[in-house]
Design an enzyme around this catalytic site. Structure first.
Site, PDB file in Angstrom:
ATOM      1  N   ASP A  51     -17.417 -37.600 -57.302  1.00 46.48           N
ATOM      2  CA  ASP A  51     -16.832 -38.932 -57.443  1.00 46.48           C
ATOM      3  C   ASP A  51     -16.743 -39.646 -56.107  1.00 46.48           C
ATOM      4  OD1 ASP A  51     -16.511 -39.108 -60.133  1.00 46.48           O
ATOM      5  OD2 ASP A  51     -14.341 -38.876 -60.147  1.00 46.48           O
ATOM      6  N   LYS A  73     -16.993 -43.996 -59.797  1.00 43.74           N
ATOM      7  CA  LYS A  73     -16.657 -45.329 -60.280  1.00 43.74           C
ATOM      8  C   LYS A  73     -15.818 -46.038 -59.223  1.00 43.74           C
ATOM      9  CE  LYS A  73     -16.408 -43.709 -65.083  1.00 43.74           C
ATOM     10  NZ  LYS A  73     -16.725 -42.302 -64.748  1.00 43.74           N
ATOM     11  N   MET A 185      -4.128 -46.814 -57.623  1.00 45.59           N
ATOM     12  CA  MET A 185      -5.071 -47.910 -57.874  1.00 45.59           C
ATOM     13  C   MET A 185      -4.343 -49.248 -58.020  1.00 45.59           C
ATOM     14  SD  MET A 185      -7.545 -45.820 -60.536  1.00 45.59           S
ATOM     15  CE  MET A 185      -6.164 -44.960 -61.334  1.00 45.59           C
TER      16      MET A 185
END
Length: 270
Positions: A51, A73, A185
């Site tokens: 990742d 991502k 996030m």
């Protein structure tokens, strides 16, 4: 401590026709915080899928002869759709490969590890999860912010500030729970976080911190108050990966941080 790079079959499935998938947590970025088990399965891999949040230092530990591919991502930039990645894991395991799917932090903390494991289980693929240190624990520790502290906070709540379509949270419950709040996030939604918490009763003067690149050599700790979150993000041009921490435990950071050479940017607007 020395680790052998020799592959073994001790943890391969009994069938010679079907491989195994390891869902591995890489921790928050410091290669020294990678678990011994995580390092061992990396050394046994036939294929590594990693990742965005797996740090360069951890990627440097990947065996040179083993193919490694980015499947991560970023915001509005997915290298591969989740359903396609699930299918790829199944396909490669059916080819007899030992696959390490390595993620930042812990696979089961906002890492979609549960979705991947469910797909593997449904396909009859042998799979195992290797836990990692989640960012909320590793990064706050490096910043000297205990998630709980006697007389200050008796609990902590981890929240993702990235919803599938919208940020649909019980803001009233979060504002009144009395826990240390850690938002993953959340950089692009710092203003929304502050507005909703304050609007539901949490004081604008509640201590808050932004930890950018936690547990890495370029970690930054920006300390202020809840009402200043959006200003702090803009002023310091904070970039992901970064955590937002809200609660009185933030006030302990100057005395308790584990990396004393780090500068704590105390930028209160008050």
């Amino acid at each position: 401590m020395m680790y052998s790079q020799t592959k073994t079959s001790a943890h391969r499935p009994q069938s010679s026709n079907v491989g195994k998938v390891w869902l591995v947590g890489a921790g928050p970025g410091d290669p020294d915080l990678l678990t011994v088990k995580a390092l061992r399965v990396l050394q046994q891999a036939d294929l590594i899928l990693f990742d965005n949040l797996v740090s360069d230092e951890i990627r440097a530990l990947f065996p040179k002869a083993v193919p490694a591919f980015y499947v991560g991502k970023r915001k509005d930039d997915h290298s591969i759709a989740q359903q396609d990645l699930n299918a790829l894991l199944v396909k490669k395991a059916k080819q007899g490969l030992s696959i390490v799917r390595i993620k930042g932090g812990d696979p089961f903390v906002f890492g979609r590890g549960g979705e991947e494991l469910m797909s593997l289980r449904e396909a009859g693929i042998d799979a195992e999860v290797v836990p990692g240190i989640t960012a909320a624990s590793g990064c706050t520790t490096a910043a000297g912010i205990p998630l709980t502290h006697r007389g200050v906070s008796q609990g902590c709540t981890f929240v993702t500030a990235h919803g599938e379509t919208e940020l649909n949270l019980d803001w009233q419950a979060l504002a009144h729970v009395g826990h240390t709040l850690v938002f993953y996030m959340g950089v692009s939604r710092a203003g929304i976080i502050a507005k909703n918490l304050i609007g539901n009763g949490l004081s604008a003067s509640t201590p808050a911190a932004i930890i950018e690149n936690g547990c890495r050599s370029n970690q930054r700790d920006i300390v202020g108050q809840l009402g200043e979150l959006s200003h702090l993000v803009d002023t310091h041009q904070v970039q992901s990966p970064a955590l937002i921490v809200v609660g009185d435990v933030v006030n302990l950071s100057a005395r308790l941080r584990t990396l004393p050479e780090l500068e704590i940017l105390n930028q209160s607007c008050a």
